[in-house]
Design an enzyme around this catalytic site. Structure first.
Site, PDB file in Angstrom:
ATOM      1  N   ASP A   7      15.792   7.828   3.602  1.00  0.00           N
ATOM      2  CA  ASP A   7      15.731   5.902   3.819  1.00  0.00           C
ATOM      3  C   ASP A   7      16.578   5.669   2.847  1.00  0.00           C
ATOM      4  OD1 ASP A   7      12.587   3.540   2.624  1.00  0.00           O
ATOM      5  OD2 ASP A   7      14.516   3.119   2.173  1.00  0.00           O
TER       6      ASP A   7
ATOM      7  N   TYR B 264      17.499 -11.032  14.063  1.00  0.00           N
ATOM      8  CA  TYR B 264      15.691 -10.860  13.879  1.00  0.00           C
ATOM      9  C   TYR B 264      15.140  -9.658  15.177  1.00  0.00           C
ATOM     10  CZ  TYR B 264      11.641  -8.789  12.179  1.00  0.00           C
ATOM     11  OH  TYR B 264      11.061  -7.570  11.893  1.00  0.00           O
TER      12      TYR B 264
ATOM     13  N   LYS C 213      14.498  -7.170  17.822  1.00  0.00           N
ATOM     14  CA  LYS C 213      14.162  -6.449  18.261  1.00  0.00           C
ATOM     15  C   LYS C 213      12.640  -6.494  19.472  1.00  0.00           C
ATOM     16  CE  LYS C 213      12.432  -5.442  13.778  1.00  0.00           C
ATOM     17  NZ  LYS C 213      11.931  -4.038  13.028  1.00  0.00           N
TER      18      LYS C 213
ATOM     19  N   ILE D 230       3.062  -8.516   8.217  1.00  0.00           N
ATOM     20  CA  ILE D 230       2.013  -7.692   8.245  1.00  0.00           C
ATOM     21  C   ILE D 230       2.101  -8.157   6.430  1.00  0.00           C
ATOM     22  CG2 ILE D 230       1.421  -5.316   7.645  1.00  0.00           C
ATOM     23  CD1 ILE D 230       0.476  -6.669  10.097  1.00  0.00           C
TER      24      ILE D 230
ATOM     25  N   THR E 164       3.791  -5.587   3.266  1.00  0.00           N
ATOM     26  CA  THR E 164       4.603  -5.488   2.608  1.00  0.00           C
ATOM     27  C   THR E 164       5.159  -6.094   2.724  1.00  0.00           C
ATOM     28  OG1 THR E 164       6.142  -5.705   4.186  1.00  0.00           O
ATOM     29  CG2 THR E 164       4.414  -4.074   4.981  1.00  0.00           C
TER      30      THR E 164
HETATM   31  N1  LIG Z   1       5.938  -6.711   7.426  1.00  0.00           N
HETATM   32  C1  LIG Z   1       5.992  -7.168   9.180  1.00  0.00           C
HETATM   33  O1  LIG Z   1       5.093  -8.435   8.665  1.00  0.00           O
HETATM   34  C2  LIG Z   1       6.600  -6.587   9.743  1.00  0.00           C
HETATM   35  C3  LIG Z   1       5.997  -7.179  11.160  1.00  0.00           C
HETATM   36  C4  LIG Z   1       6.654  -6.611  12.166  1.00  0.00           C
HETATM   37  C5  LIG Z   1       7.379  -5.631  12.338  1.00  0.00           C
HETATM   38  N2  LIG Z   1       8.261  -4.794  11.202  1.00  0.00           N
HETATM   39  C6  LIG Z   1       8.915  -4.123  11.284  1.00  0.00           C
HETATM   40  O2  LIG Z   1       8.858  -3.311  10.325  1.00  0.00           O
HETATM   41  C7  LIG Z   1       9.408  -1.872   9.713  1.00  0.00           C
HETATM   42  C8  LIG Z   1       8.809  -1.406   8.336  1.00  0.00           C
HETATM   43  O3  LIG Z   1       9.178  -3.495   7.637  1.00  0.00           O
HETATM   44  P1  LIG Z   1       8.019  -2.853   6.053  1.00  0.00           P
HETATM   45  O4  LIG Z   1       7.447  -4.451   6.530  1.00  0.00           O
HETATM   46  O5  LIG Z   1       7.523  -2.132   6.057  1.00  0.00           O
HETATM   47  O6  LIG Z   1       9.345  -3.616   5.405  1.00  0.00           O
HETATM   48  P2  LIG Z   1       9.546  -2.808   3.657  1.00  0.00           P
HETATM   49  O7  LIG Z   1      10.688  -3.412   3.483  1.00  0.00           O
HETATM   50  O8  LIG Z   1       7.840  -2.073   2.963  1.00  0.00           O
HETATM   51  O9  LIG Z   1       9.719  -0.985   3.908  1.00  0.00           O
HETATM   52  C9  LIG Z   1      11.308  -1.230   5.091  1.00  0.00           C
HETATM   53  C10 LIG Z   1      11.937   0.433   4.414  1.00  0.00           C
HETATM   54  O10 LIG Z   1      13.261   0.385   5.126  1.00  0.00           O
HETATM   55  C11 LIG Z   1      13.647   1.252   4.387  1.00  0.00           C
HETATM   56  N3  LIG Z   1      15.088   0.492   4.332  1.00  0.00           N
HETATM   57  C12 LIG Z   1      16.067  -0.510   4.721  1.00  0.00           C
HETATM   58  N4  LIG Z   1      17.797  -0.241   5.308  1.00  0.00           N
HETATM   59  C13 LIG Z   1      17.938   0.652   5.240  1.00  0.00           C
HETATM   60  C14 LIG Z   1      18.715   1.461   6.384  1.00  0.00           C
HETATM   61  N5  LIG Z   1      19.960   0.914   6.418  1.00  0.00           N
HETATM   62  N6  LIG Z   1      18.661   2.227   6.112  1.00  0.00           N
HETATM   63  C15 LIG Z   1      17.543   2.909   5.737  1.00  0.00           C
HETATM   64  N7  LIG Z   1      16.313   3.052   5.324  1.00  0.00           N
HETATM   65  C16 LIG Z   1      16.298   1.659   4.429  1.00  0.00           C
HETATM   66  C17 LIG Z   1      13.911   0.269   3.757  1.00  0.00           C
HETATM   67  O11 LIG Z   1      14.551   1.193   1.998  1.00  0.00           O
HETATM   68  C18 LIG Z   1      12.842   0.171   2.412  1.00  0.00           C
HETATM   69  O12 LIG Z   1      12.138   1.558   1.871  1.00  0.00           O
HETATM   70  C19 LIG Z   1      10.649  -3.334   9.902  1.00  0.00           C
HETATM   71  O13 LIG Z   1      11.581  -2.468  10.749  1.00  0.00           O
HETATM   72  C20 LIG Z   1      10.102  -4.403  10.055  1.00  0.00           C
HETATM   73  O14 LIG Z   1      11.512  -5.079  10.959  1.00  0.00           O
HETATM   74  C21 LIG Z   1       7.442  -5.480   9.947  1.00  0.00           C
END
Ligand SMILES: NC(=O)c1ccc[n+]([C@@H]2O[C@H](COP(=O)([O-])OP(=O)(O)OC[C@H]3O[C@@H](n4cnc5c(N)ncnc54)[C@H](O)[C@@H]3O)[C@@H](O)[C@H]2O)c1
Length: 241
Positions: free
Chosen positions: A38, A151, A155, A184, A186
Site C-alpha cells: 500500500d 476512471y 476500469k 460499495i 468504503t
Molecule cells: N468502493 C467502491 O464503490 C468501488 C466500486 C468499484 C470498484 N472499486 C475499486 O476497488 C478498489 C479498492 O477500492 P476501495 O473502495 O477499497 O478504496 P479505498 O480507498 O478504501 O482503498 C484503496 C487503497 O489503495 C491504496 N492506494 C491508493 N493509491 C495507491 C498507490 N498508488 N499505490 C499503492 N496503493 C495505493 C490506498 O492507500 C488504499 O489503502 C479500487 O480499484 C476501486 O476502484 C471500488
C-alpha cells in the site's frame, strides 16, 4: 463452504483499506498468509494488527510492484494469489479532466493493475505452480460514468486486460478474473455518492465490502478452478438493466 486457502500466500495491493482490507481479513480467516502492498504508510499498522506482511510503495511504479512481489516471496517463500485492489477515484469529464488527473488515475487504476498481473504471473510461472489473480474492475468498466473519463477508461481497460491475461497461461494453471463492483461503502466513496447511488442500484442499496471480499475469496479458491478470464458483476443489478 470451506474455501481452504491454507498454505497459500497472497499479495494484496491497496490492502490497507476498503475492499483490499476486507479481502485480507477473509484470506487470513481461511488460513492464507497475506502480504499487503500500500502507498499509505499508516497501512503498516493495519497489516501488523491483522498479522499480514507489509511493503510500502506506489503501484503506478513498475519497480515498486516488482519489489513487492519479491518481498512477499522473500517473507513467505512463494506467491499463489494476487489481488489488485489499489485504486483512486479520478475526476472530470472528457473536457474538464486535467492531463495530470488522467495520468495519475490511469497510472494507478490501469498501469498499476498491469504491473501487478505482470510480476505476479511471472512469479507463478517461475515457480511452476498454479496461481490466481483477481483484479478490481468496476461496474464503471462495463458501463461508463460520463463525468469521470479517467476512471471509466481505466476500469474498461482492466476488464479486457483480465480476459487477455486470464487466457494466455490458463493451461499452466494461471487464472485471472475480475470483479466489477457497484458502489460499495468504503472510505473511497463520499457520503453524498453513497446516498445518490443507493437509489440507482436495482437492489435499492449500496454494497458492503464484506460482500465483495467473499466473492474475491471464492475466486481465489480451488472451488473456482474452471473460472478464468471472467469479469463478474457484484452491483445489485446496476449493469443488468
Ligand atoms: N468502493 C467502491 O464503490 C468501488 C466500486 C468499484 C470498484 N472499486 C475499486 O476497488 C478498489 C479498492 O477500492 P476501495 O473502495 O477499497 O478504496 P479505498 O480507498 O478504501 O482503498 C484503496 C487503497 O489503495 C491504496 N492506494 C491508493 N493509491 C495507491 C498507490 N498508488 N499505490 C499503492 N496503493 C495505493 C490506498 O492507500 C488504499 O489503502 C479500487 O480499484 C476501486 O476502484 C471500488
Amino acid at each position: 463452504m470451506q474455501l481452504q486457502l491454507e498454505n497459500k500466500v497472497a499479495l494484496i495491493t491497496g490492502g490497507g483499506s476498503g475492499l483490499g482490507l476486507a479481502t485480507a481479513k477473509n484470506f487470513i480467516a481461511e488460513g492464507a498468509k497475506v502480504f499487503i502492498f500500500d502507498f499509505n504508510p499508516n497501512a503498516k499498522a493495519t497489516a501488523e494488527e491483522i498479522g499480514a506482511g507489509f511493503y510500502q510503495g506506489d503501484v503506478s511504479k513498475a519497480e515498486d510492484v516488482e519489489a513487492a512481489v519479491a518481498a512477499a516471496v522473500e517473507q513467505y517463500g512463494q506467491l499463489d494469489i494476487a489481488v489488485a485492489s489499489a485504486g483512486v477515484g479520478g475526476e472530470g469529464d472528457v473536457v474538464t479532466s486535467t492531463v495530470e488527473n488522467w495520468e495519475k488515475t490511469n497510472g494507478i487504476d490501469y498501469s498499476g493493475v498491469f504491473y501487478t498481473n505482470k510480476y505476479a504471473i511471472a512469479q507463478f510461472l517461475e515457480q511452476k505452480t498454479p496461481g490466481v489473480v483477481i483484479n478490481l474492475a468496476s461496474m464503471f468498466g462495463m458501463v461508463a460514468v460520463s463525468n469521470n473519463i479517467a476512471y471509466s477508461a481505466s476500469k474498461g481497460g482492466v476488464v479486457n486486460m483480465t480476459r487477455a491475461a486470464g487466457t494466455m497461461y490458463a493451461k499452466n494453471g494461471v487464472r485471472v478474473n475480475a470483479v466489477a463492483p457497484g458502489v460499495i461503502e468504503t472510505p473511497l466513496i463520499s457520503e453524498e455518492d453513497l446516498k445518490t447511488y443507493s437509489e440507482l442500484h436495482p437492489a435499492g442499496r449500496v454494497g458492503q465490502a464484506q460482500e465483495v471480499a467473499d466473492l474475491i475469496t471464492y475466486l481465489a479458491s480451488d472451488k473456482a478452478a474452471f473460472i478464468t478470464g471472467a469479469v463478474i458483476p457484484i452491483d445489485g443489478g446496476y449493469t443488468a438493466v
